[in-house]
Scaffold this active site. Structure first.
Site, PDB file in Angstrom:
ATOM      1  N   ASP A 121      -5.332  10.442  -1.160  1.00 50.94           N
ATOM      2  CA  ASP A 121      -6.119  10.111  -2.333  1.00 50.94           C
ATOM      3  C   ASP A 121      -6.029   8.409  -2.439  1.00 50.94           C
ATOM      4  OD1 ASP A 121      -7.263   9.579  -4.908  1.00 50.94           O
ATOM      5  OD2 ASP A 121      -5.672  10.720  -5.987  1.00 50.94           O
ATOM      6  N   ALA A 122      -6.975   7.805  -1.709  1.00 49.72           N
ATOM      7  CA  ALA A 122      -6.929   6.501  -1.341  1.00 49.72           C
ATOM      8  C   ALA A 122      -8.141   5.850  -2.063  1.00 49.72           C
ATOM      9  CB  ALA A 122      -7.094   6.165   0.102  1.00 49.72           C
ATOM     10  N   LYS A 123      -9.259   6.324  -2.707  1.00 49.57           N
ATOM     11  CA  LYS A 123     -10.356   6.050  -3.022  1.00 49.57           C
ATOM     12  C   LYS A 123     -10.940   4.850  -2.382  1.00 49.57           C
ATOM     13  CE  LYS A 123      -8.935   7.827  -7.733  1.00 49.57           C
ATOM     14  NZ  LYS A 123      -7.564   8.473  -7.289  1.00 49.57           N
ATOM     15  N   ARG A 124     -11.173   4.906  -1.189  1.00 51.18           N
ATOM     16  CA  ARG A 124     -11.640   3.981  -0.261  1.00 51.18           C
ATOM     17  C   ARG A 124     -13.454   3.833  -0.515  1.00 51.18           C
ATOM     18  NH1 ARG A 124      -6.990   2.503  -0.717  1.00 51.18           N
ATOM     19  NH2 ARG A 124      -5.543   1.999   1.339  1.00 51.18           N
TER      20      ARG A 124
END
Length: 280
Positions: free
Chosen positions: A100-103
């Protein structure tokens, strides 16, 4: 993009995981309050102990686990080392890991992010990563290319569980569709070109999302189960016709049962079985 030798790999991997271990996605969110509640120091050592307990508790019974990258990054290189080992240990146990890095970025920067999270040669290599479409879904092309090449997945933010997202995500585009619906439609088109459901969605389970998901066949990550107020019983009506690869996410509601490994494992199994019963 056309089909490749890897076409269909991600959907098959995810389908196999949910059929054998259920659709629940458990979050690993080591924020300072949860570390304290487990009697752990808010240090790299405390983080390491927390992560090891989570791996032991979830590795044999949960199909999908989602480490929240920010809670590891806050410790710098030491935290990232813990994250690397946690990802590797979960994957070695047959768990699919969603980072869950939301890059999300453009050009070569987007490609670098994609390689960091999806290229098998990276120490952070995961089975999927969360991405933001707000530089344009087309800017996520390097992620799509890496996901297709390596049999991995993406979860693109469409209609998130936080109330602050509504103003942007429900804004109406020139075509008359909402921004969130435009993301759904573009993601469906990407999957058609990739010949695999590499692009999934993030759609919060805590409110009526207002999306037309009838033409979307990819996976949906649905945060908000438990502490944020959504229940398993809400899922069938919210995601009617989209439940095969629906991944309801619960973090705090499971993690509050730690640090005892047996209690944590049992809480995850109960949450998993409750989801399966609701979606049956």
């Amino acid at each position: 993009m056309t089909g490749s030798p890897e076409a269909g790999v991600w959907r098959r991997k995810l389908t196999a995981a949910v059929r054998s271990r259920g659709r629940l996605c458990v979050g690993i969110d080591p924020h300072s309050a949860i570390l304290a509640s487990w009697g752990l120091d808010d240090t790299v050592a405390g983080l390491d102990r927390f992560a090891r307990i989570c791996v032991e508790a979830f590795a044999s019974d949960i199909g999908v686990v989602k480490p929240q990258v920010a809670f590891f990054e806050r410790f710098g290189s030491g935290g990232l080392a813990v994250l690397e080992r946690t990802i590797a240990d979960l994957r070695a146990a047959g768990v699919l890991v969603v980072a869950d890095a939301k890059r999300g970025d453009i050009g070569s920067t987007s490609e670098a992010y994609a390689r960091a999270w999806l290229d098998p040669s990276s120490p952070l290599a995961s089975d999927a990563v969360t991405v933001s479409p707000y530089l344009g879904v087309g800017a996520l092309t390097p992620f799509v290319e890496q996901a297709t090449e390596h049999g991995c997945g993406l979860f693109v933010l469409a209609r998130t569980s936080n109330p602050e997202g509504a103003a942007l995500q429900q804004a109406v585009t020139a075509t008359g569709a909402s921004v969130a619906q435009a993301v759904v439609d573009e993601a469906a088109a990407v999957n058609t070109r990739a010949n695999d459901d590499v692009m999934g969605l993030v759609v919060g389970a805590t409110r009526g999302h207002g999306l037309d998901l009838r033409t979307f066949s990819g996976p949906i990550l649905a945060p908000g189960l438990g502490a944020q107020g959504a229940t398993a019983q809400d899922l069938p009506s919210l995601f009617q016709g989209s439940s095969e690869l629906l991944l309801p996410n619960s973090s705090r509601d499971v993690l509050r049962h730690g640090p005892d490994v047996a209690a944590l494992r049992e809480a995850a199994i109960v949450a998993r079985d409750t989801v399966e019963h609701a979606l049956a």
